[in-house]
Design a protein around this motif. Structure first.
Motif, PDB file in Angstrom:
ATOM      1  N   LYS A 170       0.845  -1.201   0.000  1.00  0.00           N
ATOM      2  CA  LYS A 170       0.000   0.000   0.000  1.00  0.00           C
ATOM      3  C   LYS A 170       0.880   1.251   0.000  1.00  0.00           C
ATOM      4  O   LYS A 170       0.585   2.239  -0.690  1.00  0.00           O
ATOM      5  N   ASP A 223      -8.347   1.059  -0.014  1.00  0.00           N
ATOM      6  CA  ASP A 223      -7.139   1.883  -0.026  1.00  0.00           C
ATOM      7  C   ASP A 223      -6.629   2.148  -1.435  1.00  0.00           C
ATOM      8  O   ASP A 223      -5.878   3.107  -1.650  1.00  0.00           O
ATOM      9  N   ARG A 245      -7.710   5.393  -2.275  1.00  0.00           N
ATOM     10  CA  ARG A 245      -7.025   6.424  -1.494  1.00  0.00           C
ATOM     11  C   ARG A 245      -5.596   6.671  -1.976  1.00  0.00           C
ATOM     12  O   ARG A 245      -5.020   7.725  -1.688  1.00  0.00           O
TER      13      ARG A 245
END
Length: 344
Positions: free
Chosen positions: A264, A297, A300
């Motif tokens: 991530k 995510d 994001r």
């Protein structure tokens, strides 16, 4: 040829031939455009130029508050925002526009008298479709961004969240085909099943595309970044204008939070690390396979989201530094792992 329109001392809007590059997007009606700038002279000159070249300038605004109200009222297809509004930041306004979650979000394009290279690091980490210098402003340039013909000169990082093979192909195929049309180098980094699907969809065009195995490519975040840096640099040195990538991270099968957080963080850093590089990434996320937290995510860590209908700024995008700080706070092992790698 019509005369150039002067918008300020030494700055001219040069009339450009309107280009009609439609990659799966049919502009049957004029594109509805809102202009946001604190210069009345620029607003008047740009409105005349764009209207003459076939765009429908539905309104203008000179402040962020006016722009937000106008977008709500007029629902333009694209909002062109000057990065230097009087006493305000056009970048901040772009974030506010992206955060709108109503049924008709606008596509935001930034503009300035400065060149894109001067602002690349800020543009790449702002949820916008791209940047057009005021000296290069034209209806054709706006159409190119909206129709995927051009992504400007810096990095563009997108997420394609899909639930079926058809959705994946509908999102990725026009992106690759448009790149081939423009002379870009296209790279596909997927598992075998994904590569097979795209080869079949591309038909004869597949021979012009570089295919690579995602399992070998995504051995670690560091390895993946090195591979991209080397591959992109190599092709740019050969003179290609841009490298377009369709790829998928190979997420860890284990539930080890530090490994997942490491990927991530990698996704959040791509826009930062490659801000000034003419590379466009589509990162594919299959919601049928991936945990919900990874998909959440993805929205994001990517400034732009892609669907079969095209690309839009992400309403959920987070500033990379803040996102990474949150990750490291939630997963302290991530900081230690990074320190260990640096010592090695």
């Amino acid at each position: 040829m019509p005369a150039a329109l002067q918008i300020s001392d030494g700055i001219f809007l040069l009339p450009a031939r309107t280009r009609a590059i439609f990659s799966g997007i049919l502009f049957a009606m004029a594109i509805r455009c809102l202009l946001v700038d604190d210069s009345t002279h620029f607003l008047e000159a740009a409105s005349r130029l764009l209207e003459r070249q076939g765009l429908d300038v539905v309104g203008v605004a000179s402040t962020s508050a006016e722009a937000l109200a106008r977008v709500q009222e007029l629902q333009p297809d694209v909002t062109l925002v000057d990065v230097h509004l009087s006493g305000e930041s056009g970048f901040d306004l772009a974030w506010q526009l992206a955060a709108r979650t109503d049924r008709a979000p606008t596509s935001t394009v930034l503009t300035s008298t400065h060149s894109e290279s001067d602002l690349a690091e800020l543009v790449a980490v702002t949820p916008v479709l791209g940047f057009i210098s005021k000296t290069e402003l034209s209806a054709g340039a706006i159409r190119d961004l909206l129709s995927d013909g051009s992504h400007g000169r810096g990095c563009r990082h997108e997420a394609l969240v899909y639930s079926s093979t058809d959705e994946f192909v509908a999102g990725a195929l026009p992106f690759l085909q448009q790149g081939l049309t423009r002379g870009d180098h296209a790279l596909v980094v997927l598992r075998e099943s994904g590569r097979t699907v795209l080869r079949q969809a591309l038909g004869g065009d597949a021979a012009q595309i570089e295919f690579a195995d995602a399992v070998a490519w995504y051995q670690s975040p560091e390895h993946a970044f090195r591979r991209y840096s080397h591959d992109i640099d190599e092709h740019l040195e050969r003179g290609v204008p841009r490298v377009r990538v369709v790829a998928e991270v190979i997420w860890p099968q284990s539930s080890a939070s530090s490994e997942i957080a490491g990927w991530k963080r990698y996704e959040a850093r791509i826009s930062v690390e490659m801000a000034a590089v003419p590379a466009s990434f589509i990162c594919a996320y299959n919601i049928q396979e991936l945990p919900a937290g990874i998909v959440t995510d993805a929205r994001r860590t990517h400034p732009v989201l892609r669907t079969a209908q095209g690309a839009r700024p992400s309403a959920h995008y987070s500033q990379p530094g803040a996102f990474i700080r949150g990750l490291e706070r939630d997963v302290p092992e991530l900081v230690q792992a990074r320190s260990d790698r640096r010592r090695d």
